[in-house]
Design a protein around this motif. Structure first.
Motif, PDB file in Angstrom:
ATOM      1  N   ASP A 206      11.509   1.589   0.835  1.00  9.02           N
ATOM      2  CA  ASP A 206      12.210   0.872   0.174  1.00  9.02           C
ATOM      3  C   ASP A 206      11.674  -0.147  -1.025  1.00  9.02           C
ATOM      4  N   ILE A 207      11.073  -0.765   0.360  1.00 11.37           N
ATOM      5  CA  ILE A 207      10.419  -2.078   0.228  1.00 11.37           C
ATOM      6  C   ILE A 207       8.919  -2.479   0.888  1.00 11.37           C
ATOM      7  N   ILE A 208       8.010  -2.979  -0.012  1.00 15.18           N
ATOM      8  CA  ILE A 208       6.953  -2.828   0.216  1.00 15.18           C
ATOM      9  C   ILE A 208       6.404  -4.329   0.510  1.00 15.18           C
TER      10      ILE A 208
ATOM     11  N   LEU B 104       6.688   2.845  -8.669  1.00 14.32           N
ATOM     12  CA  LEU B 104       6.689   4.178  -9.902  1.00 14.32           C
ATOM     13  C   LEU B 104       7.555   5.565  -9.601  1.00 14.32           C
ATOM     14  N   LYS B 105       6.987   6.086  -8.886  1.00 17.32           N
ATOM     15  CA  LYS B 105       7.290   7.475  -8.397  1.00 17.32           C
ATOM     16  C   LYS B 105       8.514   6.859  -7.223  1.00 17.32           C
ATOM     17  N   ASN B 106       8.672   6.484  -6.459  1.00 17.41           N
ATOM     18  CA  ASN B 106       9.473   6.435  -5.164  1.00 17.41           C
ATOM     19  C   ASN B 106      10.479   5.828  -5.491  1.00 17.41           C
ATOM     20  N   ASP B 107      10.594   4.506  -7.029  1.00 16.00           N
ATOM     21  CA  ASP B 107      11.589   3.555  -7.317  1.00 16.00           C
ATOM     22  C   ASP B 107      11.618   2.783  -6.047  1.00 16.00           C
ATOM     23  N   THR B 108      10.507   2.411  -5.329  1.00 19.66           N
ATOM     24  CA  THR B 108       9.771   1.317  -4.225  1.00 19.66           C
ATOM     25  C   THR B 108       9.904   0.048  -4.909  1.00 19.66           C
ATOM     26  N   LEU B 109      10.418  -0.915  -4.405  1.00 19.72           N
ATOM     27  CA  LEU B 109      10.806  -2.396  -4.837  1.00 19.72           C
ATOM     28  C   LEU B 109       8.760  -3.123  -3.839  1.00 19.72           C
ATOM     29  N   ILE B 110       8.556  -3.651  -4.840  1.00 21.99           N
ATOM     30  CA  ILE B 110       6.740  -4.369  -3.699  1.00 21.99           C
ATOM     31  C   ILE B 110       7.285  -6.054  -3.944  1.00 21.99           C
TER      32      ILE B 110
ATOM     33  N   GLY C 199       2.578  -1.356 -15.382  1.00 19.90           N
ATOM     34  CA  GLY C 199       4.121  -0.553 -14.806  1.00 19.90           C
ATOM     35  C   GLY C 199       4.661  -1.502 -13.447  1.00 19.90           C
ATOM     36  N   ALA C 200       3.919  -2.373 -13.232  1.00 19.09           N
ATOM     37  CA  ALA C 200       3.645  -2.815 -12.193  1.00 19.09           C
ATOM     38  C   ALA C 200       5.247  -4.274 -12.487  1.00 19.09           C
ATOM     39  N   ARG C 201       5.590  -4.771 -13.612  1.00 20.52           N
ATOM     40  CA  ARG C 201       6.360  -5.240 -14.176  1.00 20.52           C
ATOM     41  C   ARG C 201       8.125  -4.567 -13.538  1.00 20.52           C
ATOM     42  N   LYS C 202       7.585  -3.449 -13.582  1.00 17.38           N
ATOM     43  CA  LYS C 202       9.117  -2.396 -13.241  1.00 17.38           C
ATOM     44  C   LYS C 202       9.318  -2.701 -11.871  1.00 17.38           C
ATOM     45  N   VAL C 203       8.098  -2.559 -10.785  1.00 14.59           N
ATOM     46  CA  VAL C 203       8.651  -2.356  -8.871  1.00 14.59           C
ATOM     47  C   VAL C 203       7.688  -3.609  -8.272  1.00 14.59           C
ATOM     48  N   ALA C 204       7.562  -4.459  -9.196  1.00 14.46           N
ATOM     49  CA  ALA C 204       7.132  -6.104  -8.263  1.00 14.46           C
ATOM     50  C   ALA C 204       6.890  -7.808  -8.781  1.00 14.46           C
ATOM     51  N   ILE C 205       8.250  -8.072  -7.644  1.00 14.35           N
ATOM     52  CA  ILE C 205       8.098  -9.445  -7.701  1.00 14.35           C
ATOM     53  C   ILE C 205       6.994 -10.273  -6.521  1.00 14.35           C
TER      54      ILE C 205
END
Length: 409
Positions: A177-179, A205-211, A235-241
């Motif tokens: 879930d979170i990396i 993006l593929k696994n709906d994971t939050l970085i 695509g990083a804006r969709k998955v990363a803080i």
């Protein structure tokens, strides 16, 4: 009866650097005349640059005048700093952010520890190993990490970073879930290429994971192929803080200022599957639990983006990286394996003869009066390594290398 949060009881008795301080203090008591040089804890030694000092003095004068005095500031940070961050740290790299996606804090450590409040306690987490202890400890406190089994937390996916895999973590073969990623890396001082970082973004993006991406040391990057921000990847804006700090960049360890970027496209899901934007949630969290970074600190941070400030900050970074180069060359000449130190102020050193991390820590302290950080304190894959920092005074760094050379020879 008030019940304690028993997850706190699962934590090691002491924070890693508290253990180190305890051992060093005990040595100093029994060896009062020893001149101990610390290359362990990553605190800076060079003073604030003139542009920063001038801005702070001016801000203090403003606070002393009725007409320009400021009380509570915006929890998210003053507009002048958020706009300067967007203009100077991101636009030159082709990254377009809105200032409302930037949240100024009192240093990256706070937000890297607190950010996990945004997600449920039962999310799975993955970490590179070795790792900055705050990432795991903050998850232990909420009950997300499980229990310790053979030196590892049961609910944490460990991704070893070793010399054998060139310190490049392998992407998990299952969904996490979170990396947590940190590059340039603390403690190993190693970096990740754009190609490798793109693999992580694609995985997320593929696994709906939050970085959670810690880029606190990006200003030390020397090589052009190394990304400074995860948002350089499509695509990083969709998955990363992303987290950044002025602590090591501009010597703000005692001033306290950093920032976190939470893009508006970033979402997480509810149990029912509803997508919820995290930017407004983090804003709500900050408004409730944080009163904002001081005006004086933020004016100091703004000054690092002036032409004079940029040049002066670069000079200090060059100073530390010259230390790193000198230390790396000395250790390598002694036949010791050294990693890092090229794009980061940390050197990850293989202990001679396969010594354990804590054993070599004590040998180095007692024989050369030099303090390092035992690698195993950063995780299981850190055993057999120590971390040295290049943040020391030049003379002390040179003296430490002379002592180490004399001892090892």
């Amino acid at each position: 009866m008030a019940l304690v949060n028993e997850h706190f009881l699962k934590l090691p008795n002491n924070y890693l650097f508290a253990d180190i301080a305890k051992k060093v203090n005990a040595f100093k008591v029994s060896h009062p005349h020893a001149n101990v040089i610390s290359l362990g804890i990553g605190d800076v030694t060079q003073p604030l640059c003139p542009a920063v000092l001038e801005a702070m003095h001016k801000a203090v004068e403003e606070m002393g005048s009725k007409d320009s005095f400021r009380g509570y500031g915006p929890e998210q940070g003053y507009a002048f700093l958020r706009e300067a961050i967007v203009k100077n740290d991101y636009l030159p790299r082709g990254i377009h952010l809105d200032p409302s996606e930037v949240f100024v804090n009192d240093g990256a450590k706070s937000d890297t520890g607190n950010i996990q409040e945004l997600v449920r306690w039962d999310n799975s987490i993955g970490v590179t190993d070795p790792i900055y202890p705050v990432y795991i400890d903050s998850n232990v406190m909420i009950g997300r990490a499980g229990v310790v089994q053979d030196g590892k937390w049961s609910n944490v996916v460990y991704m070893p970073c070793t010399a054998e895999n060139n310190f490049t973590p392998q992407i998990p073969d299952r969904r996490v879930d979170i990396i947590y990623l940190c590059y340039p890396n603390n403690p190993t001082g190693t970096v990740i290429s754009k190609e490798e970082l793109r693999k992580w973004v694609n995985y997320a993006l593929k696994n709906d994971t939050l970085i959670f991406y810690d880029a606190a040391y990006e200003a030390y990057i020397r090589e052009d192929h190394v990304p400074h921000s995860i948002y350089e990847i499509k695509g990083a804006r969709k998955v990363a803080i992303e987290f950044r700090s002025y602590s090591k960049t501009a010597g703000f360890t005692g001033v306290r200022c950093g920032y976190t970027v939470v893009p508006k496209e970033l979402t997480a899901a509810t149990i029912s599957g509803e997508r919820v934007p995290l930017n407004p949630l983090w804003n709500r969290r900050q408004c409730t639990k944080f009163n904002g970074t001081s005006y004086i600190s933020q004016k100091a941070a703004e000054a690092t983006y002036s032409p004079e400030g940029k040049e002066q900050v670069k000079e200090v970074i060059d100073y530390y990286m010259t230390n790193a180069e000198m230390m790396r060359n000395t250790l390598t000449s002694l036949g010791i394996q050294v990693f890092g130190g090229k794009n980061a102020p940390y050197l990850w050193v293989k202990t001679p003869d396969g010594s354990g991390s804590w054993r070599f820590f004590e040998q180095l302290l007692y024989n050369a009066h030099v303090v390092c950080t035992p690698g195993v304190g950063f995780g299981p894959s850190g055993e057999g390594y120590i971390r040295l920092t290049a943040f020391g005074d030049r003379n002390n760094c040179e003296e430490a290398m002379e002592r180490l050379t004399k001892w090892l020879k």
